[in-house]
Design a protein around this motif. Structure first.
Motif, PDB file in Angstrom:
ATOM      1  N   GLU A   1      -7.654   4.245   2.287  1.00 51.36           N
ATOM      2  CA  GLU A   1      -8.915   3.111   2.039  1.00 51.36           C
ATOM      3  C   GLU A   1      -8.299   1.907   2.982  1.00 51.36           C
ATOM      4  OE1 GLU A   1      -9.280   0.648  -1.805  1.00 51.36           O
ATOM      5  OE2 GLU A   1      -9.597   2.676  -2.266  1.00 51.36           O
ATOM      6  N   LEU A   2      -7.228   1.471   3.152  1.00 45.30           N
ATOM      7  CA  LEU A   2      -6.970   0.325   3.907  1.00 45.30           C
ATOM      8  C   LEU A   2      -7.212   0.630   5.482  1.00 45.30           C
ATOM      9  CD1 LEU A   2      -5.538  -2.543   4.504  1.00 45.30           C
ATOM     10  CD2 LEU A   2      -3.297  -1.282   4.978  1.00 45.30           C
TER      11      LEU A   2
ATOM     12  N   GLY B   1     -11.256   1.090   5.640  1.00 41.92           N
ATOM     13  CA  GLY B   1     -12.232  -0.023   5.250  1.00 41.92           C
ATOM     14  C   GLY B   1     -11.901  -1.299   5.892  1.00 41.92           C
ATOM     15  N   HIS B   2     -10.636  -1.608   5.984  1.00 43.10           N
ATOM     16  CA  HIS B   2     -10.253  -2.733   6.829  1.00 43.10           C
ATOM     17  C   HIS B   2      -9.847  -2.602   8.200  1.00 43.10           C
ATOM     18  CE1 HIS B   2      -8.635  -6.855   6.826  1.00 43.10           C
ATOM     19  NE2 HIS B   2      -7.583  -6.351   7.502  1.00 43.10           N
ATOM     20  N   PHE B   3      -9.419  -1.537   8.582  1.00 41.57           N
ATOM     21  CA  PHE B   3      -9.289  -1.443  10.122  1.00 41.57           C
ATOM     22  C   PHE B   3     -10.261  -0.401  10.855  1.00 41.57           C
ATOM     23  CE2 PHE B   3      -4.763  -2.647   8.421  1.00 41.57           C
ATOM     24  CZ  PHE B   3      -4.734  -3.508   9.157  1.00 41.57           C
ATOM     25  N   HIS B   4     -11.109   0.160   9.948  1.00 45.39           N
ATOM     26  CA  HIS B   4     -12.337   0.872  10.729  1.00 45.39           C
ATOM     27  C   HIS B   4     -11.635   2.051  11.495  1.00 45.39           C
ATOM     28  CE1 HIS B   4     -14.764  -2.157   9.251  1.00 45.39           C
ATOM     29  NE2 HIS B   4     -14.045  -3.184   9.902  1.00 45.39           N
TER      30      HIS B   4
ATOM     31  N   HIS C   1       0.926  -1.303  -0.138  1.00 49.08           N
ATOM     32  CA  HIS C   1      -0.120  -0.073   0.166  1.00 49.08           C
ATOM     33  C   HIS C   1       0.811   1.229  -0.102  1.00 49.08           C
ATOM     34  CE1 HIS C   1      -3.677  -2.415   0.820  1.00 49.08           C
ATOM     35  NE2 HIS C   1      -2.627  -3.192   1.582  1.00 49.08           N
TER      36      HIS C   1
ATOM     37  N   ASP D   1      -4.348   4.539  -1.120  1.00 49.68           N
ATOM     38  CA  ASP D   1      -4.360   3.056  -0.745  1.00 49.68           C
ATOM     39  C   ASP D   1      -4.193   3.036   0.684  1.00 49.68           C
ATOM     40  OD1 ASP D   1      -4.099   2.535  -3.394  1.00 49.68           O
ATOM     41  OD2 ASP D   1      -2.000   2.190  -3.305  1.00 49.68           O
TER      42      ASP D   1
END
Length: 142
Positions: A129-130, A133-136, A121, A126
């Motif tokens: 977004e990570l 999206g992934h780690f909130h 990333h 990127d």
């Protein structure tokens, strides 16, 4: 905010192959510099005519500027022009770069190229977004 996918799409629209676009995006957003042997390693090919044509094309577009880093070691390619072409705005950190910093950046790209199975990333988009999206991670914390 440019993502790695945005940068790769821009390059593919300019007739770079998907493999070339992935490497150039990775090199531009990770280090800002690269060597021909790094593309050859990434692509799993020898440092032959295909590699030379790619870098000659980048130089012709003024997206890369070759310079001698050390005597008889080949060229290091400064990818500042390519970064601008894909919408990656670089800060003033490029002003007055030392040879030691360029060497560290090239070594960083060696490490990245050496781990092809890892999802890197590298663009700010990127990473945002990570984290969202992934780690909130809340937007206010970014």
């Amino acid at each position: 905010m440019t993502t790695s996918q945005d940068a790769a799409r821009i390059l593919q629209a300019r007739d770079f192959s998907p493999r070339q676009a992935r490497f150039l995006t990775l090199a531009t957003l990770t280090a800002g510099f690269c060597l021909r042997r790094q593309y050859a390693s990434f692509a799993g090919i020898g440092d032959g005519a295909c590699v030379h044509r790619l870098f000659a094309r980048l130089v012709a577009y003024r997206w890369a500027e070759p310079f001698r880093f050390a005597a008889n070691r080949g060229y290091v390619y400064d990818l500042a022009g390519l970064a601008r072409a894909v919408g990656h705005e670089e800060g003033q950190y490029r002003v007055g770069l030392s040879a030691a910093l360029v060497a560290r950046k090239v070594m960083l790209l060696d490490a990245v190229v050496g781990e092809p199975a890892v999802q890197w990333h590298v663009a700010e988009g990127d990473k945002v977004e990570l984290l969202r999206g992934h780690f909130h991670v809340p937007e206010s914390d970014l």
